[in-house]
Motif scaffolding. Structure first.
Motif, PDB file in Angstrom:
ATOM      1  N   ILE A  83       0.846  -1.205   0.000  1.00  0.00           N
ATOM      2  CA  ILE A  83       0.000   0.000   0.000  1.00  0.00           C
ATOM      3  C   ILE A  83       0.880   1.253   0.000  1.00  0.00           C
ATOM      4  O   ILE A  83       0.675   2.178  -0.797  1.00  0.00           O
ATOM      5  CB  ILE A  83      -0.958  -0.013   1.209  1.00  0.00           C
ATOM      6  N   ALA A  84       1.893   1.256   0.863  1.00  0.00           N
ATOM      7  CA  ALA A  84       2.814   2.406   0.904  1.00  0.00           C
ATOM      8  C   ALA A  84       3.554   2.543  -0.419  1.00  0.00           C
ATOM      9  O   ALA A  84       3.784   3.656  -0.908  1.00  0.00           O
ATOM     10  CB  ALA A  84       3.786   2.247   2.059  1.00  0.00           C
ATOM     11  N   GLU A  92      10.792   4.726  -2.134  1.00  0.00           N
ATOM     12  CA  GLU A  92      10.790   5.151  -0.737  1.00  0.00           C
ATOM     13  C   GLU A  92      10.272   4.066   0.194  1.00  0.00           C
ATOM     14  O   GLU A  92      10.471   4.134   1.390  1.00  0.00           O
ATOM     15  CB  GLU A  92       9.914   6.392  -0.574  1.00  0.00           C
ATOM     16  N   ALA A  93       9.565   3.091  -0.327  1.00  0.00           N
ATOM     17  CA  ALA A  93       8.869   2.141   0.533  1.00  0.00           C
ATOM     18  C   ALA A  93       9.669   0.860   0.733  1.00  0.00           C
ATOM     19  O   ALA A  93       9.409  -0.159   0.145  1.00  0.00           O
ATOM     20  CB  ALA A  93       7.503   1.808  -0.060  1.00  0.00           C
ATOM     21  N   GLU A  94      10.671   0.956   1.580  1.00  0.00           N
ATOM     22  CA  GLU A  94      11.442  -0.230   1.917  1.00  0.00           C
ATOM     23  C   GLU A  94      10.923  -0.775   3.237  1.00  0.00           C
ATOM     24  O   GLU A  94      10.441  -0.038   4.074  1.00  0.00           O
ATOM     25  CB  GLU A  94      12.909   0.143   2.074  1.00  0.00           C
ATOM     26  N   GLN A 109       7.603   5.278   8.249  1.00  0.00           N
ATOM     27  CA  GLN A 109       6.602   6.312   8.527  1.00  0.00           C
ATOM     28  C   GLN A 109       5.551   6.363   7.417  1.00  0.00           C
ATOM     29  O   GLN A 109       4.365   6.510   7.686  1.00  0.00           O
ATOM     30  CB  GLN A 109       7.274   7.677   8.669  1.00  0.00           C
ATOM     31  N   ASN A 110       6.011   6.218   6.180  1.00  0.00           N
ATOM     32  CA  ASN A 110       5.076   6.208   5.053  1.00  0.00           C
ATOM     33  C   ASN A 110       4.094   5.054   5.177  1.00  0.00           C
ATOM     34  O   ASN A 110       2.898   5.201   4.949  1.00  0.00           O
ATOM     35  CB  ASN A 110       5.827   6.065   3.725  1.00  0.00           C
ATOM     36  N   ARG A 111       4.642   3.882   5.553  1.00  0.00           N
ATOM     37  CA  ARG A 111       3.797   2.704   5.680  1.00  0.00           C
ATOM     38  C   ARG A 111       2.783   2.904   6.807  1.00  0.00           C
ATOM     39  O   ARG A 111       1.594   2.622   6.646  1.00  0.00           O
ATOM     40  CB  ARG A 111       4.641   1.455   5.952  1.00  0.00           C
ATOM     41  N   ALA A 112       3.259   3.391   7.935  1.00  0.00           N
ATOM     42  CA  ALA A 112       2.369   3.602   9.078  1.00  0.00           C
ATOM     43  C   ALA A 112       1.292   4.617   8.735  1.00  0.00           C
ATOM     44  O   ALA A 112       0.100   4.394   8.973  1.00  0.00           O
ATOM     45  CB  ALA A 112       3.182   4.066  10.284  1.00  0.00           C
ATOM     46  N   ASP A 113       1.699   5.726   8.150  1.00  0.00           N
ATOM     47  CA  ASP A 113       0.742   6.792   7.869  1.00  0.00           C
ATOM     48  C   ASP A 113      -0.263   6.379   6.799  1.00  0.00           C
ATOM     49  O   ASP A 113      -1.451   6.682   6.909  1.00  0.00           O
ATOM     50  CB  ASP A 113       1.485   8.051   7.419  1.00  0.00           C
ATOM     51  N   LEU A 118      -5.758   4.963   5.447  1.00  0.00           N
ATOM     52  CA  LEU A 118      -6.693   4.032   4.802  1.00  0.00           C
ATOM     53  C   LEU A 118      -7.809   3.654   5.776  1.00  0.00           C
ATOM     54  O   LEU A 118      -8.998   3.677   5.421  1.00  0.00           O
ATOM     55  CB  LEU A 118      -5.937   2.784   4.327  1.00  0.00           C
ATOM     56  N   LEU A 119      -7.438   3.336   7.007  1.00  0.00           N
ATOM     57  CA  LEU A 119      -8.442   2.963   8.013  1.00  0.00           C
ATOM     58  C   LEU A 119      -9.373   4.140   8.309  1.00  0.00           C
ATOM     59  O   LEU A 119     -10.591   3.958   8.470  1.00  0.00           O
ATOM     60  CB  LEU A 119      -7.751   2.485   9.294  1.00  0.00           C
TER      61      LEU A 119
END
Lengths: 179, 126
Positions: A83-84, A92-94, A109-113, A118-119
């Motif tokens: 998703i990130a 950027e999404a490693e 941070q990108n993944r978390a945000d 999304l939620l």
């Protein structure tokens, strides 16, 4: 305000149906991913803890109005990464690694945000579809869940999705506030 | 096509800010630059020191100061009477939209946001 009157409890069957319809639409619009419902249940005890399956990333958002309930989203780390990846771009999404460099911290941070956002959108779409336009809503901010102790409240509805080969589970719970 | 010197994006989610920014680009809306704030309080401070801002796009559900309060303060200040403000939120429909419009929001966009939704919202700006 033309405030509508609502039942004091959620209808589990209706909630399950709406989750089945709204979640794929939000996944498609936000991430361009196909989320296919594969199983849904309501009004029964959970057969397994989602955290025991592929759900390595678990988050929740509390809805305070018109009814108090919690929407949880569980997914594999790989799906969260994907998703990130789609939203921010692959460079950027490693995946997070111990001893993270600034680049991997940014990716985390990108993944978390992106999963929390999304939620947030899932919850808004669910509320709109369940209660209809004209209903005042109040949502808390989304947050991550850690540990099995966070899932003690009963499940109202639970829908499992296959998101392009990866599992995601959406659970609607009643919440009992503990002050 | 709409054109803005400076757009203030107010949302606690970096992902949401990035998506909105991308929607502006995809919709072909010319923007000189984006300024970002994570909540209404920070956004108020940025507004005070950036006189070039000609559009504000704000979320509702944010920590410290939410979008409702932010909209109320900004649109209640004669200094910002001509500043265009649109709300983008996951819970903005029905009565919420009517309330936000009564506070001075020029348009209300429901998330998930898209280039078409942004174009439509900006098309209504006078």
């Amino acid at each position: 305000m033309n405030e509508k009157k609502h039942s004091t409890v959620l209808d589990p069957e209706k909630a399950s149906l709406i989750l089945t319809e709204t979640i794929p639409a939000v996944f498609a619009e936000m991430t361009f991913m196909d989320a296919m419902p594969v199983a849904s249940s309501w009004g029964v005890a959970e057969s397994e803890d989602p955290a025991d399956t592929a759900a390595a990333v678990r988050m929740a958002i509390d809805m305070l109005m018109p009814l108090s309930c919690r929407l949880e989203l569980s997914m594999s780390s790989e799906l969260a990464d994907n998703i990130a990846d789609i939203l921010y771009g692959g460079a950027e999404a490693e995946s997070f690694t111990v001893g993270a460099t600034p680049a991997t911290i940014a990716a985390d941070q990108n993944r978390a945000d992106s999963t929390l956002e999304l939620l947030n959108v899932l919850a808004g779409s669910f509320l709109s579809a369940y209660f209809g336009a004209g209903t005042p809503f109040k949502l808390e901010l989304p947050f991550f869940l850690f540990g099995a102790s966070e899932v003690s409240d009963p499940s109202i509805a639970r829908v499992e999705f296959n998101v392009e080969g990866l599992p995601a589970i959406v659970t609607l719970r009643s919440i009992r506030y503990r002050y | 096509m709409a054109e803005f010197k400076s757009v203030l994006l107010v949302d606690d989610s970096a992902t949401s800010r990035m998506i909105i920014q991308r929607c502006f680009e995809m919709a072909g809306i010319q923007v000189g630059g984006f300024i970002c704030a994570e909540n209404g309080l920070d956004a108020l401070a940025l507004l005070k020191c950036n006189s070039g801002i000609d559009l504000v796009v704000t979320d509702i559900n944010m920590p410290k100061m939410d979008g409702r309060m932010f909209t109320r303060i900004v649109k209640g200040d004669p200094l910002y009477a001509k500043l265009a403000l649109i709300v983008v939120s996951s819970i903005a429909d029905g009565d919420a939209e009517a309330e936000l419009r009564s506070l001075g929001a020029a348009a209300v966009v429901k998330k998930p946001v898209s280039p078409a939704k942004i174009s439509e919202a900006l098309g209504g700006l006078s």
